[in-house]
Design a protein around this motif. Structure first.
Motif, mmCIF file in Angstrom:
data_model
loop_
_atom_site.group_PDB
_atom_site.id
_atom_site.type_symbol
_atom_site.label_atom_id
_atom_site.label_comp_id
_atom_site.label_asym_id
_atom_site.label_seq_id
_atom_site.Cartn_x
_atom_site.Cartn_y
_atom_site.Cartn_z
ATOM 1 N N THR A 117 1.222 42.017 20.896
ATOM 2 C CA THR A 117 0.037 41.399 20.297
ATOM 3 C C THR A 117 0.480 40.620 19.065
ATOM 4 O O THR A 117 1.592 40.822 18.544
ATOM 5 C CB THR A 117 -1.014 42.445 19.889
ATOM 6 O OG1 THR A 117 -0.461 43.310 18.901
ATOM 7 C CG2 THR A 117 -1.482 43.263 21.091
ATOM 8 N N SER A 118 -0.392 39.742 18.594
ATOM 9 C CA SER A 118 0.028 38.840 17.516
ATOM 10 C C SER A 118 -1.184 38.213 16.846
ATOM 11 O O SER A 118 -2.281 38.207 17.398
ATOM 12 C CB SER A 118 0.917 37.755 18.147
ATOM 13 O OG SER A 118 1.349 36.859 17.153
ATOM 14 N N GLY A 119 -0.956 37.641 15.656
ATOM 15 C CA GLY A 119 -1.984 36.892 14.941
ATOM 16 C C GLY A 119 -1.680 35.401 15.010
ATOM 17 O O GLY A 119 -0.549 34.991 14.751
ATOM 18 N N PHE A 202 2.695 44.266 8.117
ATOM 19 C CA PHE A 202 1.450 43.744 8.696
ATOM 20 C C PHE A 202 0.524 43.207 7.604
ATOM 21 O O PHE A 202 -0.253 42.290 7.850
ATOM 22 C CB PHE A 202 0.760 44.894 9.442
ATOM 23 C CG PHE A 202 -0.495 44.529 10.183
ATOM 24 C CD1 PHE A 202 -0.438 43.987 11.465
ATOM 25 C CD2 PHE A 202 -1.742 44.767 9.624
ATOM 26 C CE1 PHE A 202 -1.595 43.675 12.166
ATOM 27 C CE2 PHE A 202 -2.917 44.464 10.328
ATOM 28 C CZ PHE A 202 -2.836 43.909 11.598
ATOM 29 N N GLN A 206 2.163 39.475 5.916
ATOM 30 C CA GLN A 206 1.345 38.558 6.725
ATOM 31 C C GLN A 206 0.152 38.028 5.910
ATOM 32 O O GLN A 206 -0.850 37.567 6.470
ATOM 33 C CB GLN A 206 0.860 39.245 8.010
ATOM 34 C CG GLN A 206 1.999 39.580 8.971
ATOM 35 C CD GLN A 206 1.554 40.150 10.303
ATOM 36 O OE1 GLN A 206 0.402 40.023 10.705
ATOM 37 N NE2 GLN A 206 2.485 40.796 10.997
ATOM 38 N N ARG A 208 -2.125 39.487 4.091
ATOM 39 C CA ARG A 208 -3.394 40.225 4.052
ATOM 40 C C ARG A 208 -3.547 40.900 2.689
ATOM 41 O O ARG A 208 -2.629 41.580 2.224
ATOM 42 C CB ARG A 208 -3.454 41.288 5.157
ATOM 43 C CG ARG A 208 -3.616 40.716 6.557
ATOM 44 C CD ARG A 208 -3.830 41.820 7.587
ATOM 45 N NE ARG A 208 -4.246 41.283 8.871
ATOM 46 C CZ ARG A 208 -3.409 40.952 9.867
ATOM 47 N NH1 ARG A 208 -2.102 41.123 9.721
ATOM 48 N NH2 ARG A 208 -3.882 40.453 10.992
ATOM 49 N N PHE A 236 2.275 34.938 14.148
ATOM 50 C CA PHE A 236 3.255 35.898 13.620
ATOM 51 C C PHE A 236 2.979 37.319 14.093
ATOM 52 O O PHE A 236 1.881 37.659 14.522
ATOM 53 C CB PHE A 236 3.495 35.807 12.120
ATOM 54 C CG PHE A 236 2.325 35.852 11.183
ATOM 55 C CD1 PHE A 236 1.112 36.356 11.559
ATOM 56 C CD2 PHE A 236 2.481 35.393 9.869
ATOM 57 C CE1 PHE A 236 0.052 36.409 10.669
ATOM 58 C CE2 PHE A 236 1.438 35.437 8.970
ATOM 59 C CZ PHE A 236 0.221 35.949 9.372
ATOM 60 N N GLU A 237 4.034 38.084 14.060
ATOM 61 C CA GLU A 237 4.025 39.475 14.522
ATOM 62 C C GLU A 237 5.238 40.179 13.899
ATOM 63 O O GLU A 237 5.704 39.735 12.858
ATOM 64 C CB GLU A 237 3.972 39.564 16.055
ATOM 65 C CG GLU A 237 4.945 38.657 16.789
ATOM 66 C CD GLU A 237 6.371 39.075 16.622
ATOM 67 O OE1 GLU A 237 7.054 38.520 15.728
ATOM 68 O OE2 GLU A 237 6.845 39.939 17.361
ATOM 69 N N MET A 238 5.791 41.217 14.540
ATOM 70 C CA MET A 238 6.780 42.028 13.830
ATOM 71 C C MET A 238 8.057 42.396 14.613
ATOM 72 O O MET A 238 8.770 43.308 14.190
ATOM 73 C CB MET A 238 6.101 43.310 13.316
ATOM 74 C CG MET A 238 4.977 43.009 12.337
ATOM 75 S SD MET A 238 4.109 44.478 11.772
ATOM 76 C CE MET A 238 5.425 45.367 10.980
ATOM 77 N N VAL A 261 -4.636 38.608 19.092
ATOM 78 C CA VAL A 261 -5.787 39.489 18.785
ATOM 79 C C VAL A 261 -6.494 39.070 17.492
ATOM 80 O O VAL A 261 -7.629 39.470 17.255
ATOM 81 C CB VAL A 261 -5.382 40.984 18.739
ATOM 82 C CG1 VAL A 261 -4.952 41.460 20.124
ATOM 83 C CG2 VAL A 261 -4.281 41.247 17.713
ATOM 84 N N ALA A 262 -5.793 38.273 16.654
ATOM 85 C CA ALA A 262 -6.421 37.801 15.409
ATOM 86 C C ALA A 262 -6.150 36.307 15.261
ATOM 87 O O ALA A 262 -5.074 35.847 15.637
ATOM 88 C CB ALA A 262 -5.829 38.537 14.205
HETATM 89 N N1 URA Z 1 0.084 41.965 15.183
HETATM 90 C C1 URA Z 1 0.517 41.470 14.009
HETATM 91 O O1 URA Z 1 1.643 41.736 13.591
HETATM 92 N N2 URA Z 1 -0.343 40.710 13.284
HETATM 93 C C2 URA Z 1 -1.587 40.425 13.700
HETATM 94 O O2 URA Z 1 -2.325 39.740 12.978
HETATM 95 C C3 URA Z 1 -2.016 40.937 14.940
HETATM 96 C C4 URA Z 1 -1.142 41.712 15.669
#
Ligand code: URA
Ligand code: R1P
Length: 291
Positions: A117-119, A202, A206, A208, A236-238, A261-262
């Motif tokens: 999943t990712s933003g 996260f 990212q 937040r 982006f993701e991890m 997902v975002a």
């Molecule tokens: N995974 C992430 O690392 N970031 C997101 O915003 C959603 C999923």
């Protein structure tokens, strides 16, 4: 040939590699990685037959078949540090002889495909859409512990990124690796393509903000605005940069595919992320089973 000591490559009583608890005969050459251990069964439920079910800590592995295609699905947990463990152990399982503890003379190139999943970082990449990472751009520091190099395009892209984000002072020096070209070409229709930035967290990494302030509040907008020729940062993701970086150095073909997902530009979150991931798995595994 140099023997690799017991302290460096740890093999348990079952003859399995330490963290994954997988033996060489229990792993396929096509491997799907997922962050969430609960997602392993969501992938293997599409197998016609499951041969092996293994677990140690957050690392669950199911190996089985779709038709004649043997596939493993492995959970990695979250983050580049976990990827260091998973990719090194997967590579050891195929490229180190566990009896003699020596590197095999003929190396195997794995197919490593992340379904995660990712933003999204672009307004036109919708929540519940799918992104294939053309590059993994790491703002984590994992790859700097290894001797690594870049091709000319990667070097130029990285330099443009550093200039654009002015990131070299406060963050770890970024790094970049392209996707496995033999895999990338199979995932086109129905997938957005772009650069994926991999973050070592996260929240702050990212952009937040919950209770803590950010050292570089402009970073997330700079990622969205970055352009290099046709290339832009989609998401982006991890995990992606670590999989691409380590995997390529070891000679594996790697691809990272994400369900969005975002959307951080539109400030939206999926109403049913589980359904988006399920759709991503169904669509992608059909392609994977035919490669
Ligand atoms: N995974 C992430 O690392 N970031 C997101 O915003 C959603 C999923
Ligand atoms: C964060 O929520 C996690 O989700 C993404 C990130 O890369 C990170 O691992 O991927 P997975 O859904 O595959 O875990």
């Amino acid at each position: 040939m140099q023997r690799i000591a017991e302290s460096e490559l740890i093999i348990n009583n079952r003859g399995a590699v330490y963290h994954l608890n997988v033996r060489p005969d229990e792993l396929a050459n096509t491997i799907i990685t997922v962050g969430d251990p609960d997602r392993v069964k969501e992938v293997s439920k599409h197998f016609d037959k499951v041969e092996h079910t293994l677990q140690h800590r957050e690392f669950i592995t199911h190996t089985g078949y779709i038709g004649k295609k043997r596939i493993s699905v492995v959970s990695t947990g979250i983050g580049p540090d976990n990827i260091d463990i998973v990719v090194n152990e997967l590579d050891a399982l195929v490229n180190i002889d566990f009896e003699t503890r020596t590197i095999k003379p003929n190396l195997t190139s794995l197919h490593l495909i992340r379904l995660g999943t990712s933003g999204a970082l672009q307004a036109n990449i919708p929540v519940d859409g799918f992104v294939v990472s053309t590059h993994g751009l790491g703002i984590d520091n994992l790859l700097h512990f290894y001797r690594h190099d870049n091709n000319e395009e990667e070097k130029q892209l990285l330099q443009a990124f550093i200039t654009h984000t002015q990131s070299q002072d406060s963050l770890s020096y970024p790094y970049i690796t392209g996707a496995g070209s033999q895999l990338l070409k199979h995932f086109v229709e129905g997938y957005h393509h772009g650069i994926t930035v991999t973050c070592p967290g996260f929240y702050g990494p990212q952009g937040r903000v919950l209770r803590l302030g950010l050292s570089n509040p402009a970073l997330i907008d700079r990622l969205t605005q970055f352009r290099f020729g046709q290339h832009s940062i989609t998401n982006f993701e991890m995990e992606t940069s670590a999989i691409y970086g380590l995997g390529k150095m070891m000679g594996h073909q790697c691809l990272s595919i994400s369900a969005i997902v975002a959307n951080r530009v539109k400030k939206e979150f999926s109403k049913d992320g589980g359904a988006a991931v399920e759709n991503l798995i169904k669509k992608s595994i059909e392609i994977i089973s035919k490669i």
